[in-house]
Design a protein around this motif. Structure first.
Motif, short mmCIF file in Angstrom:
data_model
loop_
_atom_site.label_atom_id
_atom_site.label_comp_id
_atom_site.label_asym_id
_atom_site.label_seq_id
_atom_site.Cartn_x
_atom_site.Cartn_y
_atom_site.Cartn_z
N ASP A 1 0.81 -1.22 0.00
CA ASP A 1 0.00 0.00 0.00
C ASP A 1 0.85 1.27 0.00
N MET A 2 0.36 2.28 -0.71
CA MET A 2 0.86 3.65 -0.63
C MET A 2 -0.10 4.40 0.29
N LEU A 3 0.40 4.94 1.38
CA LEU A 3 -0.47 5.53 2.40
C LEU A 3 -0.60 7.05 2.25
N ASP B 1 -8.79 10.57 -0.36
CA ASP B 1 -9.87 10.09 -1.22
C ASP B 1 -9.37 9.61 -2.59
N SER B 2 -8.14 9.94 -2.93
CA SER B 2 -7.60 9.53 -4.24
C SER B 2 -6.93 8.16 -4.19
N ALA B 3 -6.92 7.52 -3.02
CA ALA B 3 -6.13 6.30 -2.85
C ALA B 3 -6.50 5.21 -3.84
N ARG B 4 -7.79 4.93 -3.98
CA ARG B 4 -8.20 3.82 -4.86
C ARG B 4 -7.76 4.07 -6.30
N ASP B 5 -8.03 5.26 -6.81
CA ASP B 5 -7.68 5.57 -8.20
C ASP B 5 -6.17 5.53 -8.41
N LEU B 6 -5.41 6.04 -7.45
CA LEU B 6 -3.96 6.08 -7.60
C LEU B 6 -3.35 4.69 -7.54
N HIS B 7 -3.92 3.81 -6.73
CA HIS B 7 -3.43 2.43 -6.70
C HIS B 7 -3.79 1.70 -8.00
N ALA B 8 -5.02 1.85 -8.43
CA ALA B 8 -5.44 1.20 -9.68
C ALA B 8 -4.65 1.73 -10.86
N GLY B 9 -4.23 3.00 -10.78
CA GLY B 9 -3.49 3.62 -11.88
C GLY B 9 -2.10 3.07 -12.08
N LEU B 10 -1.63 2.24 -11.16
CA LEU B 10 -0.31 1.63 -11.32
C LEU B 10 -0.28 0.56 -12.40
N ALA C 1 4.04 -1.47 -18.57
CA ALA C 1 5.19 -0.90 -19.28
C ALA C 1 6.50 -1.52 -18.80
N ALA C 2 6.54 -1.92 -17.53
CA ALA C 2 7.75 -2.53 -16.98
C ALA C 2 7.94 -3.96 -17.45
N GLY C 3 6.92 -4.54 -18.04
CA GLY C 3 7.01 -5.93 -18.47
C GLY C 3 7.06 -6.89 -17.30
N ALA C 4 6.36 -6.54 -16.21
CA ALA C 4 6.35 -7.40 -15.03
C ALA C 4 5.66 -8.72 -15.38
N ASP C 5 6.33 -9.82 -15.04
CA ASP C 5 5.76 -11.15 -15.30
C ASP C 5 4.85 -11.60 -14.16
N ILE C 6 5.19 -11.22 -12.94
CA ILE C 6 4.40 -11.58 -11.78
C ILE C 6 4.35 -10.37 -10.85
N VAL C 7 3.18 -10.13 -10.26
CA VAL C 7 3.02 -9.04 -9.30
C VAL C 7 2.47 -9.61 -8.00
N PHE C 8 3.20 -9.39 -6.91
CA PHE C 8 2.73 -9.75 -5.58
C PHE C 8 2.25 -8.48 -4.89
N LEU C 9 1.06 -8.52 -4.30
CA LEU C 9 0.46 -7.35 -3.67
C LEU C 9 0.11 -7.66 -2.22
N ALA C 10 0.18 -6.64 -1.36
CA ALA C 10 -0.24 -6.80 0.03
C ALA C 10 -0.83 -5.48 0.52
N GLY C 11 -1.88 -5.58 1.32
CA GLY C 11 -2.51 -4.41 1.90
C GLY C 11 -3.88 -4.13 1.31
N GLU C 12 -4.72 -3.49 2.12
CA GLU C 12 -6.09 -3.22 1.70
C GLU C 12 -6.18 -2.31 0.49
N GLU C 13 -5.31 -1.29 0.43
CA GLU C 13 -5.37 -0.34 -0.69
C GLU C 13 -5.00 -1.01 -2.01
N MET C 14 -4.13 -2.03 -1.94
CA MET C 14 -3.69 -2.70 -3.16
C MET C 14 -4.77 -3.61 -3.77
N LYS C 15 -5.90 -3.77 -3.08
CA LYS C 15 -7.00 -4.52 -3.68
C LYS C 15 -7.50 -3.84 -4.95
N ALA C 16 -7.43 -2.52 -4.98
CA ALA C 16 -7.87 -1.79 -6.17
C ALA C 16 -7.01 -2.15 -7.37
N LEU C 17 -5.71 -2.29 -7.15
CA LEU C 17 -4.82 -2.69 -8.24
C LEU C 17 -5.04 -4.16 -8.59
#
Length: 524
Positions: A398-400, A404-413, A419-435
């Motif tokens: 999560d980015m803390l 009110d912009s938290a959900r949009d900014l997380h999803a915007g990642l 663009a980074a060509g990430a093959d796997i993404v591991f996420l943790a935290g409530e805010e990262m649910k949006a992503l």
């Protein structure tokens, strides 16, 4: 437990700081006079350093018993004595309870206020060229690069780690040696009005604002209000001081206007924008690092860097511009930067040998995060080539403080992740649910409730050749993930990208919420 005061909202860190280079930092008589202190006991003639943490106090230091949110330094005077403190600075109000303390004392009305008065005295006696750095991203990295680069030209004093708040800045300034040639101070905030008193203590000759971005957006109306808070740094500039601004920042123009309103006549800019005073000509990845060329005061300067992140170029442009204004040889400063490395949690890199042979590349961005620094870290991941059979793995928390912009900014990642060509993404935290929601079916990903669960899955996934980048806001607790990987697969000296600053003499409480985040993971 011999801990110094801590702020409940922050995590511990081990700061890095220039070790004392002088036997006497302060004569005690001068120190007492500056702090309006009442001496008690057999005081030494001099002290060699200042400490607020008994765990790393060096013999000969003066121990300041600061009152924190969770800990009171007065509770650790015995530990400070055992550690070799030459004297204690204590509060008059606490004195009746200190009957058993036999060490020399300087008694003051308020320990933090006394330290600020000592900081004023340090500034008054100093002939150093002083640079203050703030910004939503890039501040700690810029400060550390300045420290390293300017060391080629003379003695440099700089604030430790991210000591940038109401106690960190006075402590750093009070530690300023009398004969330092350069001094670099980081100044941070997360609310309006926090920079103003600190910069008026420091009174810099130059003030750098690295970039305005969505750090601590939850405490501000918008980015314009963040810019106004950052612009407080102009109010402390000395007469004929210079503001150094990012020409590529959309808020460069408004910041320049605010600088002029504060009475600043010297304004310089850095960036890729045509017309920037310190302009980037090129930036190309090279091996494990990069090579950049810039025009500084009409001269082309070439810099070899250990980092591949393009965002580093912005920081280095500010460094070179400040060095030029300070009268340093810019080419010597640029040459010195070849040996500079990002510090732990702020872009440090390690090659971790795997049991079956080969290695994984670990990019440690665990210190902190906001949308701008996340994008910069993902850009570093994009430019790092995995080994044979390896993959790009992003580990994001999560980015803390985004409000009110938290959900949009997380999803915007999702855009920089793809663009980074990430093959796997591991996420943790409530805010990262949006992503997690928007990544579904687009990138292989896993969401976990906490870092511990994530680590278990990560350890089962990584294999030789992988590049693993780890980044989250500090209090999410991703630094233990890095520590666990380093413990399981210890890098050798030949495979680690060690910090580019010397180990320090003092460990203090982690920075308060008066922090901003830089692209290398630093607090502002």
């Amino acid at each position: 437990m011999n801990e110094a005061p801590k702020n409940e909202n922050t995590a511990n860190e081990t700061p890095l700081e220039d070790a004392p280079t002088h036997e006497a930092l302060w004569e005690v008589n001068a120190m007492a006079a500056a702090m309006h202190a009442r001496p008690l006991g057999d005081l030494p003639a001099t002290i060699s350093g200042l400490s607020i943490d008994t765990r790393t106090l060096s013999p000969g230091d003066a121990f300041f018993a600061i009152q924190g949110d969770r800990f009171d330094g007065h509770d650790f005077l015995t530990a400070a004595t055992k550690a070799g403190a030459a004297l204690h600075v204590v509060s008059e109000q606490k004195l009746p309870a200190l009957g058993r303390v036999q060490s020399p004392l300087l008694v003051v009305d308020d320990v933090l206020k006394a330290m600020s008065r000592l900081a004023e005295a340090a500034r008054a006696r100093s002939k150093a060229t002083i640079v203050a750095v703030t910004g939503s991203v890039g501040k700690t990295t810029t400060k550390e690069a300045l420290r390293h680069g300017l060391s080629a030209e003379g003695s440099v004093h700089a604030s430790a780690a991210s000591f940038n708040n109401h106690w960190g800045v006075p402590l750093s300034l009070a530690r300023l040696p009398r004969d330092a040639r350069f001094a670099i101070f980081e100044i941070g905030m997360n609310h309006p009005g926090e920079i103003r008193p600190l910069v008026k203590l420091v009174r810099p000759h130059m003030a750098i604002i690295t970039l305005i971005a969505a750090a601590h957006l939850g405490h501000f109306r918008d980015l314009d209000e963040i810019a106004e808070a950052k612009a407080e740094i102009f109010e402390g500039l000395v007469a004929d001081g210079t503001a150094i601004l990012n020409a590529d920042d959309p808020r460069c123009g408004p910041l320049a206007t605010m600088a002029r309103k504060a009475g600043v006549t010297g304004i310089r800019t850095f960036g890729e924008t045509v017309g920037a005073d310190y302009r980037l000509l090129s930036f190309e990845p090279a091996g494990d690092g990069a090579v950049m060329e810039a025009v500084i005061d009409g001269e082309t300067v070439r810099v070899e860097l250990a980092s591949r992140g393009r965002h580093m170029a912005q920081n280095i442009l500010a460094v070179l511009g400040a060095a030029s204004l300070a009268g340093a040889d810019v080419h010597r400063v640029a040459a010195a930067l070849k040996d500079w490395r990002a510090v732990k949690g702020r872009g440090g890199r390690d090659r971790l040998p795997m049991p079956a042979g080969g290695h994984i590349e670990l990019i440690d961005e665990s210190y902190n995060a906001n949308p701008a620094s996340m994008r910069a870290a993902l850009d570093v991941l994009a430019t790092t080539q995995p080994g044979e059979g390896g993959r790009r793995i992003a580990v994001l928390g999560d980015m803390l403080e985004l409000g009110d912009s938290a959900r949009d900014l997380h999803a915007g990642l999702i855009e920089p992740i793809e663009a980074a060509g990430a093959d796997i993404v591991f996420l943790a935290g409530e805010e990262m649910k949006a992503l997690d929601d928007v990544l579904e079916s687009r990138v292989k990903r896993e969401w976990h409730e906490n870092p511990g669960e994530l680590l278990d899955s990560l350890l089962k996934t990584i294999r030789t050749g992988d590049v693993v980048m780890i980044k989250a806001s500090k209090s999410i607790g991703f630094s233990p993930l890095v520590d666990k990987l380093l413990a399981l697969y210890p890098p050798t000296a030949a495979t680690t990208d060690a910090p580019g600053t010397p180990a320090g003499d003092a460990q203090s409480p982690a920075p308060s919420p008066a922090d901003d985040i830089d692209p290398a993971g630093a607090a502002t």
